[in-house]
Design an enzyme around this catalytic site. Structure first.
Site, mmCIF file in Angstrom:
data_model
loop_
_atom_site.group_PDB
_atom_site.id
_atom_site.type_symbol
_atom_site.label_atom_id
_atom_site.label_comp_id
_atom_site.label_asym_id
_atom_site.label_seq_id
_atom_site.Cartn_x
_atom_site.Cartn_y
_atom_site.Cartn_z
ATOM 1 N N HIS A 54 0.822 -1.215 0.000
ATOM 2 C CA HIS A 54 0.000 0.000 0.000
ATOM 3 C C HIS A 54 0.860 1.272 0.000
ATOM 4 N N SER B 168 1.623 -0.196 -5.422
ATOM 5 C CA SER B 168 0.757 -0.504 -4.296
ATOM 6 C C SER B 168 0.278 -1.949 -4.440
ATOM 7 N N SER C 55 -5.692 1.836 -2.250
ATOM 8 C CA SER C 55 -5.025 2.195 -0.989
ATOM 9 C C SER C 55 -3.948 3.267 -1.119
ATOM 10 N N ASP D 143 3.020 -7.571 0.117
ATOM 11 C CA ASP D 143 1.907 -7.489 1.072
ATOM 12 C C ASP D 143 0.700 -8.153 0.411
ATOM 13 N N GLU E 27 4.356 -9.216 4.339
ATOM 14 C CA GLU E 27 3.776 -8.334 5.352
ATOM 15 C C GLU E 27 2.563 -8.888 6.051
ATOM 16 N N ASN F 131 4.647 -11.000 9.029
ATOM 17 C CA ASN F 131 3.368 -10.885 9.730
ATOM 18 C C ASN F 131 3.399 -11.472 11.127
ATOM 19 N N LYS G 287 4.538 -7.233 14.876
ATOM 20 C CA LYS G 287 3.737 -6.875 13.718
ATOM 21 C C LYS G 287 2.288 -7.286 13.970
ATOM 22 N N ASP H 263 0.013 -4.134 14.568
ATOM 23 C CA ASP H 263 -0.611 -3.673 13.314
ATOM 24 C C ASP H 263 -2.003 -4.296 13.177
ATOM 25 N N ASN H 264 -2.095 -5.602 13.215
ATOM 26 C CA ASN H 264 -3.363 -6.286 12.924
ATOM 27 C C ASN H 264 -4.413 -5.975 13.988
ATOM 28 N N CYS I 75 -5.955 -1.926 13.238
ATOM 29 C CA CYS I 75 -7.355 -2.032 12.805
ATOM 30 C C CYS I 75 -8.301 -1.400 13.821
ATOM 31 N N HIS J 213 -7.478 -8.846 3.528
ATOM 32 C CA HIS J 213 -6.577 -8.348 2.486
ATOM 33 C C HIS J 213 -7.220 -8.329 1.112
ATOM 34 N N HIS K 111 -3.601 2.427 8.935
ATOM 35 C CA HIS K 111 -3.098 2.524 10.301
ATOM 36 C C HIS K 111 -2.214 3.762 10.479
ATOM 37 N N SER L 143 5.584 -2.478 12.316
ATOM 38 C CA SER L 143 5.579 -3.399 11.161
ATOM 39 C C SER L 143 6.802 -3.182 10.288
ATOM 40 N N GLN M 140 9.994 -5.209 8.717
ATOM 41 C CA GLN M 140 10.233 -5.359 7.277
ATOM 42 C C GLN M 140 11.692 -5.029 6.945
HETATM 43 P P1 NAD Z 1 -6.164 -14.511 11.685
HETATM 44 O O1 NAD Z 1 -5.860 -15.823 11.063
HETATM 45 O O2 NAD Z 1 -5.527 -14.090 12.940
HETATM 46 O O3 NAD Z 1 -7.741 -14.356 11.910
HETATM 47 C C1 NAD Z 1 -8.685 -14.784 10.958
HETATM 48 C C2 NAD Z 1 -9.824 -15.401 11.767
HETATM 49 O O4 NAD Z 1 -10.916 -15.686 10.898
HETATM 50 C C3 NAD Z 1 -9.421 -16.733 12.429
HETATM 51 O O5 NAD Z 1 -9.689 -16.691 13.807
HETATM 52 C C4 NAD Z 1 -10.286 -17.773 11.729
HETATM 53 O O6 NAD Z 1 -10.705 -18.809 12.593
HETATM 54 C C5 NAD Z 1 -11.471 -16.919 11.278
HETATM 55 N N1 NAD Z 1 -12.207 -17.464 10.133
HETATM 56 C C6 NAD Z 1 -11.706 -18.096 9.045
HETATM 57 N N2 NAD Z 1 -12.714 -18.463 8.232
HETATM 58 C C7 NAD Z 1 -13.880 -18.047 8.820
HETATM 59 C C8 NAD Z 1 -15.251 -18.130 8.490
HETATM 60 N N3 NAD Z 1 -15.665 -18.744 7.373
HETATM 61 N N4 NAD Z 1 -16.159 -17.566 9.327
HETATM 62 C C9 NAD Z 1 -15.766 -16.970 10.467
HETATM 63 N N5 NAD Z 1 -14.477 -16.866 10.865
HETATM 64 C C10 NAD Z 1 -13.558 -17.406 10.030
HETATM 65 O O7 NAD Z 1 -5.869 -13.415 10.528
HETATM 66 P P2 NAD Z 1 -5.705 -11.843 10.775
HETATM 67 O O8 NAD Z 1 -4.284 -11.543 11.037
HETATM 68 O O9 NAD Z 1 -6.750 -11.401 11.693
HETATM 69 O O10 NAD Z 1 -6.001 -11.274 9.280
HETATM 70 C C11 NAD Z 1 -7.284 -11.363 8.719
HETATM 71 C C12 NAD Z 1 -7.218 -10.716 7.337
HETATM 72 O O11 NAD Z 1 -6.919 -9.316 7.465
HETATM 73 C C13 NAD Z 1 -6.125 -11.279 6.435
HETATM 74 O O12 NAD Z 1 -6.554 -11.248 5.085
HETATM 75 C C14 NAD Z 1 -4.984 -10.261 6.614
HETATM 76 O O13 NAD Z 1 -4.087 -10.308 5.515
HETATM 77 C C15 NAD Z 1 -5.777 -8.995 6.673
HETATM 78 N N6 NAD Z 1 -5.130 -7.822 7.327
HETATM 79 C C16 NAD Z 1 -5.635 -6.617 6.960
HETATM 80 C C17 NAD Z 1 -5.123 -5.471 7.570
HETATM 81 C C18 NAD Z 1 -5.656 -4.134 7.150
HETATM 82 O O14 NAD Z 1 -5.059 -3.106 7.530
HETATM 83 N N7 NAD Z 1 -6.741 -4.070 6.400
HETATM 84 C C19 NAD Z 1 -4.114 -5.547 8.507
HETATM 85 C C20 NAD Z 1 -3.640 -6.813 8.858
HETATM 86 C C21 NAD Z 1 -4.162 -7.954 8.253
HETATM 87 N N1 3DD Z 2 -1.860 -1.338 6.296
HETATM 88 C C1 3DD Z 2 -2.741 -0.736 7.120
HETATM 89 N N2 3DD Z 2 -2.459 0.569 7.225
HETATM 90 C C2 3DD Z 2 -1.356 0.800 6.471
HETATM 91 C C3 3DD Z 2 -0.596 1.967 6.199
HETATM 92 N N3 3DD Z 2 -0.921 3.154 6.762
HETATM 93 N N4 3DD Z 2 0.471 1.889 5.376
HETATM 94 C C4 3DD Z 2 0.823 0.701 4.805
HETATM 95 C C5 3DD Z 2 0.132 -0.477 5.015
HETATM 96 C C6 3DD Z 2 -0.963 -0.418 5.859
HETATM 97 C C7 3DD Z 2 -1.864 -2.749 5.943
HETATM 98 C C8 3DD Z 2 -0.918 -3.422 6.879
HETATM 99 O O1 3DD Z 2 -1.638 -3.639 8.071
HETATM 100 C C9 3DD Z 2 -0.385 -4.730 6.382
HETATM 101 O O2 3DD Z 2 0.597 -5.046 7.270
HETATM 102 C C10 3DD Z 2 -1.384 -5.840 6.380
HETATM 103 O O3 3DD Z 2 -2.271 -5.817 5.571
HETATM 104 O O4 3DD Z 2 -1.166 -6.787 7.165
#
Ligand code: NAD
Ligand code: 3DD
Length: 467
Positions: free
Chosen positions: A51, A74, A79, A128, A189, A214, A219, A223-224, A228, A334, A390, A398, A402
């Site tokens: 991103h 990206s 993003s 990522d 990531e 990750n 991280k 981050d997660n 979030c 993701h 974030h 994070s 990296q």
């Molecule tokens: P995680 O594995 O810790 O958590 C995922 C959870 O979903 C698990 O507890 C699993 O049991 C549950 N799950 C799986 N299938 C399911 C279903 N059908 N119904 C209900 N629950 C279900 O993963 P995470 O680290 O929490 O990441 C989740 C997603 O978010 C990933 O795609 C990750 O890449 C993404 N992510 C996004 C950001 C962001 O900034 N948007 C940041 C970090 C991670």
């Molecule tokens: N992600 C969330 N916020 C972000 C930011 N401000 N810059 C770059 C990436 C950013 C996504 C991350 O959380 C990435 O580590 C993921 O998806 O796990």
């Protein structure tokens, strides 16, 4: 210039926010200072698919400061923060990213980030979600078996990728074997990207070493969760400015991201229900005072749905047909396969109204029975599609990991498998961020170290860290 961004005139604004970010990213700045003299990445070509935000711009400048020649795209069509991309382009680092790319443009940007001026590929990759890694692996497969490139893609996006690879194969047969043979390694990531790497490693398909960033505690448990917790409701509020208090919110998945999302919604005084497949995570949700139920059970009452599973088909078209009028649906996972957007668009008689454009995508879907739902960021991650993701401090954790991962790849000849970073580095990253909060650690005595069976200087938590 060897770049493609929305508007170079935004560079000054980007630079101002980069300066602010440097004060809120103490770990990343400390790693940059520690290695700037040694320049461990000197002479290395690094491609990033991550991103293109202000925080990522700080990571890019750190890699460049450590000697790398960097190219960047990206990892999501919505993003990019255009002023961040402009600031990076203005200092001569090739970046190919803008907010609101089409899928064709996105994959062309990824290809351009992977292709250095002499036509060669990178020595190292920051990924990522794994799209840069996938393009190389699919390219190699297509050179080994051309029918791989002429098959029918399983989605619109796969068709775009295959068409790009057919063009490259025509222009430069054998390109991807050359690229893959020079890649020293990739640092991944995010959770979903790690899942992809592990599957490839298990199938013996991994063409180069990988580091799982990750699952460094500093991280994923920061981050997660806390990232979030900060950015989910930011995205929802910027999209619809809706009151969340008192609303029925459904968080699908109670892993790291789901925990952060649930807490964010609780902080807004929403009533939070979690859906889960994992009994341990479900029990954790119960212990946090949350209802654990199913999407189906919540359809008559749910006001806001957030998918955070990293899985597919979580919210189906049938679910959305049965949702309350004015329900809000978004994803923070993701990829955009957690919500069945393509099938939603194919519902007979559906009416689609664009409320906001690519700056903060909001669409209203009205069903034949007259009820409507709102879909944010076209089902792509809402915190980066509708907000800025974030904050600096969280991304400093994070991106410290990296940078340390990229240094490890540069210094060590790794095997084609998926590595973790050592616990000592994880604790060091945490240490680099404590001063920011005026936190003071307690000194462990030798007697105490012996008593709990750890070395005086750490690492301290012998067992796997669980949230
Ligand atoms: P995680 O594995 O810790 O958590 C995922 C959870 O979903 C698990 O507890 C699993 O049991 C549950 N799950 C799986 N299938 C399911 C279903 N059908 N119904 C209900 N629950 C279900 O993963 P995470 O680290 O929490 O990441 C989740 C997603 O978010 C990933 O795609 C990750 O890449 C993404 N992510 C996004 C950001 C962001 O900034 N948007 C940041 C970090 C991670
Ligand atoms: N992600 C969330 N916020 C972000 C930011 N401000 N810059 C770059 C990436 C950013 C996504 C991350 O959380 C990435 O580590 C993921 O998806 O796990």
């Amino acid at each position: 210039m060897d770049c493609k961004v929305k508007d170079l005139s935004l560079a000054d604004f980007g630079r101002k926010e980069l300066d602010i970010a440097s004060h809120e990213m103490p770990g990343l700045m400390a790693v940059r200072r520690r290695y700037a003299g040694e320049k461990p990445l000197k002479g290395l070509k690094i491609t990033g698919s991550l991103h293109m935000t202000i925080q990522t711009a700080c990571l890019i400048e750190t890699l460049a400061e450590l000697g790398a020649q960097v190219r960047w795209a990206s990892c999501n069509i919505f993003s990019t923060q255009d002023h961040a991309a402009a600031a990076i382009a203005a200092r001569g680092i090739p970046v190919f990213a803008w907010k609101g790319e089409t899928l064709e443009e996105y994959w062309d940007c990824t290809y351009r980030a992977l292709t250095f001026p002499d036509g060669s590929g990178p020595d190292q990759i920051v990924d990522d979600g794994g799209d840069a890694t996938l393009l190389i692996h699919w390219g190699v497969k297509g050179e080994e078996d051309p029918s791989f490139l002429t098959r029918k893609g399983e989605s619109e996006e796969e068709e775009v990728i295959l068409a790009l690879l057919r063009r490259v194969a025509e222009k430069d047969p054998g390109h991807w074997h050359k690229v893959a043979s020079h890649v020293r390694g990739v640092s991944e990531e995010t959770t979903t990207g790690v899942h992809r790497l592990i599957r490839m490693a298990e199938n013996g398909e991994l063409l180069f070493p990988a580091i799982n960033v990750n699952d460094s505690v500093t991280k994923s448990k920061f981050d997660n969760i806390y990232g979030c917790r900060h950015s989910l409701t930011d995205g929802i509020k910027r999209a619809l400015d809706v009151l969340l208090a008192g609303k029925e919110a459904v968080v699908c998945g109670y892993g790291d991201v789901g925990k952060g999302c649930a807490e964010a919604l609780l902080n807004e005084r929403a009533r939070v229900t979690v859906t889960e497949i994992d009994p341990i995570c479900a029990l954790q949700a119960c212990m946090a005072g949350l209802r654990v139920s199913t999407v189906e059970d919540m359809l008559p009452v749910g006001d806001v749905y957030v998918t955070a599973t990293g899985n597919c088909h979580i919210i189906t078209a049938e679910h959305m047909m049965k949702m309350k009028d004015q329900a809000i649906v978004c994803n923070i996972g993701h990829f955009d396969n957690e919500i069945e957007v393509a099938r939603l668009k194919a519902v007979p008689g559906i009416k689609i109204t664009s409320i906001k454009g690519s700056e903060c995508p909001v669409q209203k879907f009205t069903f034949p029975d007259g009820h409507s739902i709102y879909l944010l960021a076209e089902g792509r991650l809402v915190n980066l599609g509708c907000a800025t993701g974030h904050p600096n401090f969280v991304m400093s954790c994070s991106f410290s990991n990296q940078t340390l991962a990229q240094i490890k790849i540069a210094k060590e000849n790794l095997e084609k498998k998926v590595y973790f970073l050592p616990k000592e580095l994880d604790e060091e990253v945490a240490r680099l961020h404590l001063a920011h909060f005026n936190a003071r650690l307690t000194e462990l005595t030798q007697e105490q170290a012996d008593y709990i069976g750890v070395r005086k200087e750490g690492p301290y938590k012998a067992e796997n860290y669980r949230y």
